[in-house]
Design a protein around this motif. Structure first.
Motif, PDB file in Angstrom:
ATOM      1  N   ILE A 106     -16.367 -68.463  -3.382  1.00 54.56           N
ATOM      2  CA  ILE A 106     -16.556 -67.292  -2.521  1.00 54.56           C
ATOM      3  C   ILE A 106     -16.944 -67.716  -1.107  1.00 54.56           C
ATOM      4  O   ILE A 106     -16.386 -67.225  -0.119  1.00 54.56           O
ATOM      5  N   LEU A 107     -17.884 -68.639  -0.983  1.00 53.02           N
ATOM      6  CA  LEU A 107     -18.300 -69.091   0.353  1.00 53.02           C
ATOM      7  C   LEU A 107     -17.157 -69.775   1.104  1.00 53.02           C
ATOM      8  O   LEU A 107     -16.941 -69.513   2.292  1.00 53.02           O
ATOM      9  N   LEU A 108     -16.437 -70.650   0.420  1.00 57.50           N
ATOM     10  CA  LEU A 108     -15.345 -71.368   1.079  1.00 57.50           C
ATOM     11  C   LEU A 108     -14.235 -70.429   1.517  1.00 57.50           C
ATOM     12  O   LEU A 108     -13.665 -70.579   2.597  1.00 57.50           O
ATOM     13  N   ARG A 109     -13.918 -69.451   0.695  1.00 57.09           N
ATOM     14  CA  ARG A 109     -12.884 -68.480   1.059  1.00 57.09           C
ATOM     15  C   ARG A 109     -13.290 -67.714   2.312  1.00 57.09           C
ATOM     16  O   ARG A 109     -12.475 -67.463   3.192  1.00 57.09           O
ATOM     17  N   GLU A 110     -14.563 -67.314   2.395  1.00 50.41           N
ATOM     18  CA  GLU A 110     -15.026 -66.568   3.564  1.00 50.41           C
ATOM     19  C   GLU A 110     -14.870 -67.404   4.837  1.00 50.41           C
ATOM     20  O   GLU A 110     -14.458 -66.893   5.876  1.00 50.41           O
ATOM     21  N   ILE A 111     -15.165 -68.680   4.746  1.00 52.48           N
ATOM     22  CA  ILE A 111     -15.020 -69.560   5.905  1.00 52.48           C
ATOM     23  C   ILE A 111     -13.543 -69.707   6.275  1.00 52.48           C
ATOM     24  O   ILE A 111     -13.168 -69.614   7.443  1.00 52.48           O
ATOM     25  N   ILE A 112     -12.699 -69.932   5.292  1.00 55.14           N
ATOM     26  CA  ILE A 112     -11.263 -70.113   5.548  1.00 55.14           C
ATOM     27  C   ILE A 112     -10.652 -68.848   6.142  1.00 55.14           C
ATOM     28  O   ILE A 112      -9.914 -68.915   7.131  1.00 55.14           O
ATOM     29  N   VAL A 113     -10.948 -67.691   5.559  1.00 57.16           N
ATOM     30  CA  VAL A 113     -10.375 -66.445   6.065  1.00 57.16           C
ATOM     31  C   VAL A 113     -10.887 -66.149   7.471  1.00 57.16           C
ATOM     32  O   VAL A 113     -10.124 -65.705   8.332  1.00 57.16           O
ATOM     33  N   SER A 114     -12.155 -66.423   7.735  1.00 60.67           N
ATOM     34  CA  SER A 114     -12.684 -66.216   9.089  1.00 60.67           C
ATOM     35  C   SER A 114     -11.963 -67.110  10.092  1.00 60.67           C
ATOM     36  O   SER A 114     -11.581 -66.662  11.181  1.00 60.67           O
ATOM     37  N   ARG A 131      -6.109 -53.791  -0.805  1.00 56.91           N
ATOM     38  CA  ARG A 131      -6.852 -53.069  -1.847  1.00 56.91           C
ATOM     39  C   ARG A 131      -7.517 -54.062  -2.804  1.00 56.91           C
ATOM     40  O   ARG A 131      -8.647 -53.879  -3.232  1.00 56.91           O
ATOM     41  N   LEU A 132      -6.794 -55.150  -3.118  1.00 64.46           N
ATOM     42  CA  LEU A 132      -7.355 -56.162  -4.014  1.00 64.46           C
ATOM     43  C   LEU A 132      -8.586 -56.827  -3.379  1.00 64.46           C
ATOM     44  O   LEU A 132      -9.566 -57.122  -4.061  1.00 64.46           O
ATOM     45  N   ALA A 133      -8.542 -57.027  -2.054  1.00 66.86           N
ATOM     46  CA  ALA A 133      -9.694 -57.604  -1.355  1.00 66.86           C
ATOM     47  C   ALA A 133     -10.896 -56.662  -1.419  1.00 66.86           C
ATOM     48  O   ALA A 133     -12.040 -57.106  -1.524  1.00 66.86           O
ATOM     49  N   LYS A 134     -10.631 -55.359  -1.394  1.00 69.26           N
ATOM     50  CA  LYS A 134     -11.732 -54.402  -1.521  1.00 69.26           C
ATOM     51  C   LYS A 134     -12.326 -54.448  -2.932  1.00 69.26           C
ATOM     52  O   LYS A 134     -13.538 -54.346  -3.103  1.00 69.26           O
ATOM     53  N   TRP A 135     -11.475 -54.635  -3.927  1.00 68.09           N
ATOM     54  CA  TRP A 135     -11.974 -54.795  -5.298  1.00 68.09           C
ATOM     55  C   TRP A 135     -12.786 -56.082  -5.420  1.00 68.09           C
ATOM     56  O   TRP A 135     -13.805 -56.134  -6.102  1.00 68.09           O
ATOM     57  N   LYS A 136     -12.304 -57.122  -4.758  1.00 67.52           N
ATOM     58  CA  LYS A 136     -13.038 -58.401  -4.755  1.00 67.52           C
ATOM     59  C   LYS A 136     -14.429 -58.202  -4.179  1.00 67.52           C
ATOM     60  O   LYS A 136     -15.420 -58.653  -4.740  1.00 67.52           O
ATOM     61  N   TRP A 168     -17.718 -64.735 -11.612  1.00 72.14           N
ATOM     62  CA  TRP A 168     -16.472 -65.434 -11.949  1.00 72.14           C
ATOM     63  C   TRP A 168     -15.264 -64.538 -11.648  1.00 72.14           C
ATOM     64  O   TRP A 168     -14.257 -65.005 -11.108  1.00 72.14           O
ATOM     65  N   GLY A 169     -15.363 -63.260 -11.994  1.00 69.90           N
ATOM     66  CA  GLY A 169     -14.267 -62.327 -11.685  1.00 69.90           C
ATOM     67  C   GLY A 169     -14.030 -62.228 -10.194  1.00 69.90           C
ATOM     68  O   GLY A 169     -12.879 -62.237  -9.729  1.00 69.90           O
ATOM     69  N   ALA A 170     -15.113 -62.136  -9.436  1.00 68.02           N
ATOM     70  CA  ALA A 170     -14.989 -62.072  -7.974  1.00 68.02           C
ATOM     71  C   ALA A 170     -14.367 -63.356  -7.435  1.00 68.02           C
ATOM     72  O   ALA A 170     -13.556 -63.318  -6.503  1.00 68.02           O
ATOM     73  N   ALA A 171     -14.726 -64.496  -8.018  1.00 60.85           N
ATOM     74  CA  ALA A 171     -14.159 -65.771  -7.562  1.00 60.85           C
ATOM     75  C   ALA A 171     -12.655 -65.829  -7.821  1.00 60.85           C
ATOM     76  O   ALA A 171     -11.891 -66.326  -6.980  1.00 60.85           O
ATOM     77  N   ILE A 172     -12.222 -65.301  -8.952  1.00 57.20           N
ATOM     78  CA  ILE A 172     -10.784 -65.275  -9.247  1.00 57.20           C
ATOM     79  C   ILE A 172     -10.060 -64.387  -8.241  1.00 57.20           C
ATOM     80  O   ILE A 172      -9.029 -64.788  -7.666  1.00 57.20           O
ATOM     81  N   LEU A 173     -10.595 -63.190  -7.988  1.00 61.20           N
ATOM     82  CA  LEU A 173      -9.987 -62.312  -6.985  1.00 61.20           C
ATOM     83  C   LEU A 173     -10.066 -62.934  -5.593  1.00 61.20           C
ATOM     84  O   LEU A 173      -9.172 -62.747  -4.764  1.00 61.20           O
ATOM     85  N   THR A 174     -11.129 -63.675  -5.338  1.00 66.23           N
ATOM     86  CA  THR A 174     -11.304 -64.372  -4.068  1.00 66.23           C
ATOM     87  C   THR A 174     -10.175 -65.375  -3.846  1.00 66.23           C
ATOM     88  O   THR A 174      -9.622 -65.471  -2.743  1.00 66.23           O
ATOM     89  N   MET A 175      -9.827 -66.110  -4.880  1.00 69.10           N
ATOM     90  CA  MET A 175      -8.740 -67.094  -4.749  1.00 69.10           C
ATOM     91  C   MET A 175      -7.399 -66.398  -4.531  1.00 69.10           C
ATOM     92  O   MET A 175      -6.600 -66.838  -3.700  1.00 69.10           O
ATOM     93  N   TYR A 181      -3.988 -64.202   2.230  1.00 71.60           N
ATOM     94  CA  TYR A 181      -4.270 -64.363   3.660  1.00 71.60           C
ATOM     95  C   TYR A 181      -3.667 -65.668   4.178  1.00 71.60           C
ATOM     96  O   TYR A 181      -3.073 -65.708   5.255  1.00 71.60           O
ATOM     97  N   LEU A 182      -3.823 -66.733   3.426  1.00 75.14           N
ATOM     98  CA  LEU A 182      -3.305 -68.032   3.838  1.00 75.14           C
ATOM     99  C   LEU A 182      -1.782 -68.001   3.963  1.00 75.14           C
ATOM    100  O   LEU A 182      -1.222 -68.547   4.907  1.00 75.14           O
ATOM    101  N   ARG A 183      -1.130 -67.339   3.033  1.00 76.20           N
ATOM    102  CA  ARG A 183       0.329 -67.227   3.066  1.00 76.20           C
ATOM    103  C   ARG A 183       0.793 -66.532   4.356  1.00 76.20           C
ATOM    104  O   ARG A 183       1.741 -66.965   4.993  1.00 76.20           O
ATOM    105  N   VAL A 184       0.089 -65.457   4.745  1.00 76.47           N
ATOM    106  CA  VAL A 184       0.424 -64.770   5.991  1.00 76.47           C
ATOM    107  C   VAL A 184       0.195 -65.705   7.178  1.00 76.47           C
ATOM    108  O   VAL A 184       1.018 -65.801   8.088  1.00 76.47           O
TER     109      VAL A 184
END
Length: 190
Positions: A106-114, A131-136, A168-175, A181-184
């Motif tokens: 979760i922390l690493l994703r936040e840094i990468i997306v920022s 919408r999936l990011a909001k669920w995350k 763990w669920g949030a981490a899966i949605l985070t990935m 985001y990375l693909r875009v």
């Protein structure tokens, strides 16, 4: 600039040092107080966005501060829960060590997306929140709230387990959302 939605966003930022202080060396009562404050802060995240849209008060300041407020609150709470071993508070040492993984994801994703948003900004490429990011985000908030609340009721192991499973669920949605985001972003890199 000082609209109610922006003031609510700023209140989330100002609440972070209080959350950190309460989690620094917590007793069960501190965890309960932290849970109440954390819940209020989480509700303001929903309310500020709703009010901004409903009252036509969407501002650049709010668009800038809202994700920052979310990220610093989540990062601060995760770091404090790891530091106080609430994330890894498991009877089995192997499981306890593994529970750090979703927190790191979760922390690493936040840094990468920022960083990605900062890179794409000058290119005038916006990456809207899916919408999936909001669920995350919702699952992440539930996870952290349950981990905090579990500290207030240490004999109720199920509360902690809800937090760990949600983390763990949030981490899966985070990935998944991080990959989206990375693909875009990769489409705009030379």
């Amino acid at each position: 600039m000082l609209t109610l939605p922006n003031l609510l966003t700023l209140s989330r930022i100002f609440a972070v040092p209080i959350l950190v202080w309460l989690l620094w060396s917590p007793s069960p009562l501190d965890y309960l107080i932290t849970f109440v404050l954390y819940s209020l802060v989480g509700v303001t995240d929903y309310i500020d966005g709703y009010l901004a849209r409903a009252q036509g008060q969407i501002s650049r300041l709010g668009q800038f501060l809202d994700p920052i407020a979310d990220k610093i609150m989540v990062a601060a709470v995760i770091i404090m829960l790891v530091a106080t071993r609430r994330v890894a508070d498991e009877p089995e040492p192997v499981i306890a060590g593994l529970t750090i993984i979703p927190a790191l994801v979760i922390l690493l994703r936040e840094i990468i997306v920022s960083g990605l948003r900062e890179f794409l900004g000058p290119l005038n490429v916006s990456v809207p929140v899916s919408r999936l990011a909001k669920w995350k985000t919702t699952l992440q908030m539930v996870a952290l709230g349950a981990l905090i609340l579990g500290g207030g009721f240490p004999s109720e192991l199920w509360i902690h387990q809800v937090g760990v499973i949600s983390l763990w669920g949030a981490a899966i949605l985070t990935m998944i959302t991080g990959y989206d985001y990375l693909r875009v972003g990769l489409r705009h890199m030379d």
